[in-house]
Write a protein that holds these residues in place. Structure first.
Motif, short mmCIF file in Angstrom:
data_model
loop_
_atom_site.label_atom_id
_atom_site.label_comp_id
_atom_site.label_asym_id
_atom_site.label_seq_id
_atom_site.Cartn_x
_atom_site.Cartn_y
_atom_site.Cartn_z
N GLY A 8 0.78 -1.22 0.00
CA GLY A 8 0.00 0.00 0.00
C GLY A 8 0.81 1.28 0.00
O GLY A 8 2.01 1.30 -0.27
N LEU A 9 0.15 2.37 0.34
CA LEU A 9 0.78 3.69 0.31
C LEU A 9 1.96 3.85 1.27
O LEU A 9 2.92 4.53 0.93
N PRO A 10 1.93 3.23 2.46
CA PRO A 10 3.06 3.46 3.37
C PRO A 10 4.43 3.15 2.75
O PRO A 10 5.42 3.77 3.11
N SER A 11 4.48 2.26 1.78
CA SER A 11 5.77 1.91 1.19
C SER A 11 6.32 2.99 0.26
O SER A 11 7.50 2.95 -0.08
N VAL A 12 5.50 3.95 -0.16
CA VAL A 12 5.98 4.99 -1.08
C VAL A 12 5.85 6.41 -0.53
O VAL A 12 6.16 7.37 -1.23
N VAL A 13 5.41 6.54 0.72
CA VAL A 13 5.27 7.87 1.31
C VAL A 13 6.65 8.47 1.54
O VAL A 13 7.56 7.81 2.02
N ARG A 14 6.79 9.72 1.15
CA ARG A 14 8.05 10.46 1.32
C ARG A 14 7.82 11.57 2.34
O ARG A 14 6.72 12.07 2.50
N SER A 15 8.90 11.98 2.96
CA SER A 15 8.79 13.14 3.85
C SER A 15 8.82 14.40 3.00
O SER A 15 9.35 14.40 1.88
N ALA A 16 8.24 15.44 3.52
CA ALA A 16 8.24 16.75 2.85
C ALA A 16 8.16 17.82 3.92
O ALA A 16 7.56 17.60 4.97
N PRO A 17 8.77 18.96 3.67
CA PRO A 17 8.68 20.04 4.66
C PRO A 17 7.25 20.57 4.73
O PRO A 17 6.50 20.53 3.76
N ALA A 18 6.92 21.07 5.90
CA ALA A 18 5.61 21.67 6.11
C ALA A 18 5.80 23.03 6.79
O ALA A 18 6.75 23.22 7.54
N GLU A 37 15.89 18.87 -1.81
CA GLU A 37 15.51 17.56 -2.36
C GLU A 37 14.00 17.41 -2.52
O GLU A 37 13.53 16.52 -3.23
N SER A 38 13.23 18.26 -1.88
CA SER A 38 11.78 18.13 -1.90
C SER A 38 11.15 18.85 -3.09
O SER A 38 11.55 19.96 -3.44
N LYS A 39 10.16 18.21 -3.69
CA LYS A 39 9.44 18.82 -4.81
C LYS A 39 8.32 19.75 -4.33
O LYS A 39 7.77 20.51 -5.12
N CYS A 40 7.97 19.64 -3.04
CA CYS A 40 6.83 20.42 -2.56
C CYS A 40 6.99 20.82 -1.10
O CYS A 40 7.85 20.31 -0.39
N ILE A 41 6.12 21.73 -0.70
CA ILE A 41 5.97 22.14 0.70
C ILE A 41 4.49 22.05 1.02
O ILE A 41 3.66 22.56 0.25
N LEU A 53 -0.94 23.24 -0.69
CA LEU A 53 0.28 22.66 -1.25
C LEU A 53 0.99 23.68 -2.12
O LEU A 53 0.34 24.43 -2.87
N LEU A 54 2.30 23.70 -2.01
CA LEU A 54 3.14 24.51 -2.89
C LEU A 54 4.09 23.56 -3.62
O LEU A 54 4.84 22.82 -2.98
N MET A 55 4.05 23.56 -4.93
CA MET A 55 5.05 22.83 -5.69
C MET A 55 6.24 23.78 -5.82
O MET A 55 6.09 24.93 -6.26
N CYS A 56 7.40 23.33 -5.40
CA CYS A 56 8.57 24.20 -5.27
C CYS A 56 8.96 24.92 -6.56
O CYS A 56 9.29 26.10 -6.53
N GLU A 57 8.92 24.22 -7.67
CA GLU A 57 9.33 24.86 -8.94
C GLU A 57 8.41 26.03 -9.27
O GLU A 57 8.86 27.12 -9.60
N ARG A 58 7.09 25.82 -9.18
CA ARG A 58 6.14 26.90 -9.47
C ARG A 58 6.29 28.05 -8.48
O ARG A 58 6.22 29.23 -8.84
N PHE A 59 6.47 27.67 -7.21
CA PHE A 59 6.64 28.66 -6.15
C PHE A 59 7.88 29.53 -6.42
O PHE A 59 7.82 30.76 -6.35
N PHE A 60 8.98 28.91 -6.79
CA PHE A 60 10.21 29.66 -7.08
C PHE A 60 10.01 30.59 -8.27
O PHE A 60 10.47 31.73 -8.26
N LEU A 61 9.33 30.12 -9.30
CA LEU A 61 9.09 30.97 -10.48
C LEU A 61 8.25 32.19 -10.11
O LEU A 61 8.51 33.29 -10.60
N LYS A 62 7.27 32.00 -9.23
CA LYS A 62 6.48 33.15 -8.78
C LYS A 62 7.32 34.09 -7.93
O LYS A 62 7.18 35.31 -8.02
#
Length: 134
Positions: A8-18, A37-41, A53-62
């Motif tokens: 299930g999902l627990p095997s693919v859950v990644r940490s992300a900053p909040a 290393e994180s794609k999102c916050i 949710l903030l996707m880091c690439e879009r956030f940086f462009l803004k």
């Protein structure tokens, strides 16, 4: 049978900053640079429930856009976050989560999926980590 289907999902859950929803864009940008290393916050309320949710690439462009950094820095992060991210419980079926992710509007299909446990932020899953239909 793939291991993701078995565990299930627990095997693919990644940490992300909040960050808390009360943070400014400047404060959130600092968090992004502390976690390259994180794609999102994930944006959470005071009791650790995800609200955006903030996707880091879009956030940086803004952040580096034409409005100028001074204006941007003072803004509340809630003005730039996705207010309706895909949020699912860790017990959800990976196949169902993938189907929901693919039902999102095209520009958001690769956005991270927020995972909760008992309503609290637990991590994220990248759509690319979910099983492909056979």
């Amino acid at each position: 049978m793939s291991t993701i289907l078995a565990s299930g999902l627990p095997s693919v859950v990644r940490s992300a900053p909040a960050v808390y929803a009360s943070r400014t864009c400047r404060e959130t940008l600092r968090v992004m640079f502390q976690h390259p290393e994180s794609k999102c916050i994930v944006v959470c309320n005071s009791v650790n429930e995800p609200v955006g949710l903030l996707m880091c690439e879009r956030f940086f462009l803004k952040a580096t856009g034409r409005l100028g950094m001074d204006h941007f820095y003072r803004e509340s992060i809630t003005k730039l976050m996705n207010c309706k991210p895909l949020i699912t419980d860790i017990s959800a079926s990976p196949d169902n989560v993938r189907a929901e992710a693919m039902n999102r509007p095209e520009p958001m299909r690769n956005d991270c999926i927020i995972i909760t446990s008992n309503g609290k932020f637990a991590g994220v899953v990248y759509p690319s980590d979910l099983p492909q239909p056979e």
